[in-house]
Motif scaffolding. Structure first.
Motif, PDB file in Angstrom:
ATOM      1  N   VAL A 279       0.871  -1.176   0.000  1.00  0.00           N
ATOM      2  CA  VAL A 279       0.000   0.000   0.000  1.00  0.00           C
ATOM      3  C   VAL A 279       0.906   1.224   0.000  1.00  0.00           C
ATOM      4  CG1 VAL A 279      -1.803   1.263   1.221  1.00  0.00           C
ATOM      5  CG2 VAL A 279      -1.785  -1.248   1.278  1.00  0.00           C
ATOM      6  N   TYR A 280       0.817   2.025  -1.059  1.00  0.00           N
ATOM      7  CA  TYR A 280       1.692   3.190  -1.228  1.00  0.00           C
ATOM      8  C   TYR A 280       0.940   4.462  -0.863  1.00  0.00           C
ATOM      9  CZ  TYR A 280       4.373   6.885  -3.463  1.00  0.00           C
ATOM     10  OH  TYR A 280       5.069   8.045  -3.707  1.00  0.00           O
ATOM     11  N   LEU A 281       1.517   5.271   0.010  1.00  0.00           N
ATOM     12  CA  LEU A 281       0.939   6.559   0.384  1.00  0.00           C
ATOM     13  C   LEU A 281       1.544   7.648  -0.483  1.00  0.00           C
ATOM     14  CD1 LEU A 281      -0.909   8.134   2.404  1.00  0.00           C
ATOM     15  CD2 LEU A 281       1.162   8.509   3.770  1.00  0.00           C
ATOM     16  N   ALA A 282       0.725   8.291  -1.330  1.00  0.00           N
ATOM     17  CA  ALA A 282       1.170   9.386  -2.190  1.00  0.00           C
ATOM     18  C   ALA A 282       0.887  10.696  -1.468  1.00  0.00           C
ATOM     19  CB  ALA A 282       0.443   9.354  -3.528  1.00  0.00           C
ATOM     20  N   VAL A 283       1.925  11.272  -0.872  1.00  0.00           N
ATOM     21  CA  VAL A 283       1.784  12.519  -0.128  1.00  0.00           C
ATOM     22  C   VAL A 283       2.438  13.681  -0.861  1.00  0.00           C
ATOM     23  CG1 VAL A 283       3.817  12.009   1.283  1.00  0.00           C
ATOM     24  CG2 VAL A 283       2.127  13.640   2.120  1.00  0.00           C
ATOM     25  N   LEU A 284       3.537  13.432  -1.575  1.00  0.00           N
ATOM     26  CA  LEU A 284       4.122  14.452  -2.433  1.00  0.00           C
ATOM     27  C   LEU A 284       3.190  14.671  -3.625  1.00  0.00           C
ATOM     28  CD1 LEU A 284       7.866  13.345  -2.409  1.00  0.00           C
ATOM     29  CD2 LEU A 284       6.738  15.037  -0.959  1.00  0.00           C
ATOM     30  N   PRO A 285       3.300  15.815  -4.316  1.00  0.00           N
ATOM     31  CA  PRO A 285       2.402  16.067  -5.442  1.00  0.00           C
ATOM     32  C   PRO A 285       2.395  14.909  -6.439  1.00  0.00           C
ATOM     33  CG  PRO A 285       3.633  18.047  -4.922  1.00  0.00           C
ATOM     34  CD  PRO A 285       4.210  16.967  -4.063  1.00  0.00           C
ATOM     35  N   ALA A 286       1.203  14.443  -6.798  1.00  0.00           N
ATOM     36  CA  ALA A 286       1.075  13.274  -7.669  1.00  0.00           C
ATOM     37  C   ALA A 286       1.743  13.493  -9.014  1.00  0.00           C
ATOM     38  CB  ALA A 286      -0.404  12.929  -7.860  1.00  0.00           C
ATOM     39  N   GLY A 287       1.846  14.736  -9.462  1.00  0.00           N
ATOM     40  CA  GLY A 287       2.484  15.034 -10.733  1.00  0.00           C
ATOM     41  C   GLY A 287       3.986  15.197 -10.644  1.00  0.00           C
ATOM     42  N   SER A 288       4.574  14.984  -9.470  1.00  0.00           N
ATOM     43  CA  SER A 288       6.032  14.988  -9.356  1.00  0.00           C
ATOM     44  C   SER A 288       6.558  13.612  -9.745  1.00  0.00           C
ATOM     45  CB  SER A 288       6.468  15.343  -7.928  1.00  0.00           C
ATOM     46  OG  SER A 288       6.094  14.323  -7.014  1.00  0.00           O
ATOM     47  N   ASP A 289       7.745  13.583 -10.299  1.00  0.00           N
ATOM     48  CA  ASP A 289       8.311  12.305 -10.745  1.00  0.00           C
ATOM     49  C   ASP A 289       8.460  11.332  -9.587  1.00  0.00           C
ATOM     50  OD1 ASP A 289       9.511  10.608 -12.752  1.00  0.00           O
ATOM     51  OD2 ASP A 289      11.450  11.050 -11.843  1.00  0.00           O
ATOM     52  N   PHE A 290       8.828  11.834  -8.413  1.00  0.00           N
ATOM     53  CA  PHE A 290       9.049  10.979  -7.249  1.00  0.00           C
ATOM     54  C   PHE A 290       7.771  10.233  -6.879  1.00  0.00           C
ATOM     55  CE2 PHE A 290      11.054  11.138  -2.703  1.00  0.00           C
ATOM     56  CZ  PHE A 290      11.433   9.809  -2.820  1.00  0.00           C
ATOM     57  N   ALA A 291       6.641  10.953  -6.819  1.00  0.00           N
ATOM     58  CA  ALA A 291       5.384  10.318  -6.420  1.00  0.00           C
ATOM     59  C   ALA A 291       4.723   9.557  -7.559  1.00  0.00           C
ATOM     60  CB  ALA A 291       4.414  11.365  -5.870  1.00  0.00           C
ATOM     61  N   PHE A 292       4.978   9.942  -8.799  1.00  0.00           N
ATOM     62  CA  PHE A 292       4.291   9.302  -9.919  1.00  0.00           C
ATOM     63  C   PHE A 292       4.964   8.006 -10.358  1.00  0.00           C
ATOM     64  CE2 PHE A 292       2.617   9.283 -14.423  1.00  0.00           C
ATOM     65  CZ  PHE A 292       1.281   9.120 -14.070  1.00  0.00           C
ATOM     66  N   GLY A 293       6.319   7.935 -10.292  1.00  0.00           N
ATOM     67  CA  GLY A 293       6.928   6.759 -10.890  1.00  0.00           C
ATOM     68  C   GLY A 293       8.275   6.343 -10.346  1.00  0.00           C
ATOM     69  N   CYS A 294       8.511   6.482  -9.017  1.00  0.00           N
ATOM     70  CA  CYS A 294       9.815   6.091  -8.459  1.00  0.00           C
ATOM     71  C   CYS A 294       9.737   5.119  -7.276  1.00  0.00           C
ATOM     72  CB  CYS A 294      10.573   7.343  -8.025  1.00  0.00           C
ATOM     73  SG  CYS A 294      11.196   8.381  -9.341  1.00  0.00           S
TER      74      CYS A 294
END
Length: 460
Positions: free
Chosen positions: A241-256
């Motif tokens: 279960v991944y918590l997306a807290v950084l902006p979803a459109g940032s590379d870190f939160a979208f695909g890292c």
């Protein structure tokens, strides 16, 4: 309208052949991959936001219907659409729907205002805009109308209404711009559009707030590889279960591996809209979050607040920290205070990504920025004259690889400064390589227009 390819630098054919032969690039678009994930994981929960839950099957259906709705509104393959949404399910749905319609999402932080958004619209010749109607007191609809009045090409505005608001219907202003509630973009799906995985999937912003936008074109092939490789590196499974807290459109939160990597294995993505510790730690406890990614400032907020909040965070197994080289102390606190492994992640939206490995000794995690994501990442560390320095000596870090684009979008002058003649990206990082192959980043060159770690989210 000019082709999206007109502003992009392709990989040379020899590298294309190399990445295909290695199995990194597999010829499937991100939106078509979602179709496969929906078939494989249909009843599993894909997205969670507050009390709302969406299964893989339901997510794919909504993407299908929204893609058909976008086509009915006149969006065509190659059209650019600025997407400025917070961390809500509609961000994921709209981005995949635009890709499925053949359009190009342009990721824009929700915190950006008229001057920054208008520059993105002009640079990309965006035909459309997707954003909130209003968000935290700011009127995004009025902003879009102001931009449309001054940029004639912007002719479609899709707004996300607040829960309980009256959606209304299609309206057209005196400038000919159409305004539609995002929820009304819904139509029976037609035949699937065929588009190539070597085409641009989306454009993502790189750099700090207030600067001229630098857009990185990410293709379906290179981004699918990045997210898949990162998911494999952290051993993601359908139980995560991944918590997306950084902006979803940032590379870190979208695909890292982030949102895309989690969906690729059938895991669950929990979306939260800011970094406020009480909400985030409550979400960790409620949803049994196993993996998340933060920047050091957010990690410190959580660590400092945890004793008073008393949240149960025992489900966490990995916390990724978008690394600031000068702040290893925050990573050092993760294990003792959260009871899980820290992982340092270093890079930019358009450059080399380095990760410490989950089985690295604590000394390596705290002392270095890890190793490149891909075995086919090529690294050079050079002196001021561009000559390679011996291992252990500091110099500027250069890189090229299967997920590192060869240029910014419509930026020939910037590309001339940021890439070598043989295609190495000048990261601007000052680094040295250890005997074990880890990279230690020691600083940043001020004359190279990059930033060494992911963008922090807006404050609570």
């Amino acid at each position: 309208m000019a082709s999206i390819r007109d502003g992009c630098t392709p990989w040379p054919e020899e590298f294309v052949d190399r990445y295909w032969a290695a199995g990194h690039w597999r010829g499937n678009t991100l939106d078509n991959l979602l179709r496969g994930w929906a078939l494989q994981y249909a009843p599993r929960t894909a997205l969670v936001h507050g009390g709302a839950r969406l299964t893989y099957a339901a997510l794919n259906r909504r993407v299908d219907r929204m893609a058909a709705g976008f086509r009915l509104r006149g969006l065509r393959p190659g059209h650019r659409v600025v997407v400025q949404l917070p961390n809500v399910p509609e961000f994921v749905i709209a981005v995949f729907a635009l890709m499925r319609a053949g359009a190009i999402p342009v990721f824009c932080p929700v915190s950006h205002r008229t001057s920054e958004v208008s520059r993105l619209v002009r640079l990309t010749q965006a035909l459309g805009y997707v954003g909130p109607a209003t968000y935290r007191g700011f009127d995004h609809t009025a902003m879009a109308a102001d931009i449309a009045a001054r940029v004639p090409l912007l002719r479609q505005v899709f707004t996300l209404e607040e829960p309980g608001a009256s959606s209304g219907g299609l309206t057209i202003d005196t400038w000919g711009c159409q305004y539609s509630p995002l929820g009304s973009i819904d139509a029976p799906p037609g035949p699937a559009l065929a588009h190539s995985a070597d085409q641009v999937a989306f454009l993502v912003r790189s750099g700090g707030a207030g600067e001229e936008p630098r857009l990185v074109p990410r293709t379906h092939n290179d981004y699918a590889y990045q997210a898949r490789a990162a998911a494999e590196l952290v051993s993601l499974t359908e139980d995560d279960v991944y918590l997306a807290v950084l902006p979803a459109g940032s590379d870190f939160a979208f695909g890292c591996p982030g949102i895309v990597g989690t969906l690729s294995v059938g895991g669950t993505v929990v979306l939260v809209e800011d970094a406020e510790p009480a909400d985030c730690l409550a979400a960790v406890e409620r949803e049994r979050v196993t993996v998340t990614s933060v920047v050091p400032a957010v990690a410190r907020l959580w660590l400092d607040a945890l004793p008073a909040l008393g949240a149960d965070v025992s489900s966490l197994r990995l916390v990724q920290i978008g690394d600031a080289p000068q702040d290893p102390a925050t990573a050092e606190r993760i294990g003792p205070e959260l009871g899980c492994r820290p992982q340092r992640v270093h890079g930019t939206a358009g450059g080399l990504l380095t990760f410490t490995r989950p089985d690295d000794p604590d000394s390596a995690v705290l002392a270095a920025q890890g190793r490149p994501l891909s075995p086919d990442d090529e690294i050079r560390i050079v002196d001021a004259d561009g000559e390679d320095v011996p291992d252990g000596e500091p110099g500027e870090l250069l890189a090229r690889g299967p997920y590192i684009p060869r240029g910014y979008y419509r930026a020939p002058d910037l590309n001339a400064r940021s890439f070598t003649a043989d295609g190495y990206f000048r990261t601007g990082d000052l680094a040295r390589r250890t005997p074990d192959g880890d990279l230690v980043v020691t600083g940043h060159r001020d004359d190279v227009p990059q930033r060494p770690h992911p963008e922090a989210p807006p404050g609570p």
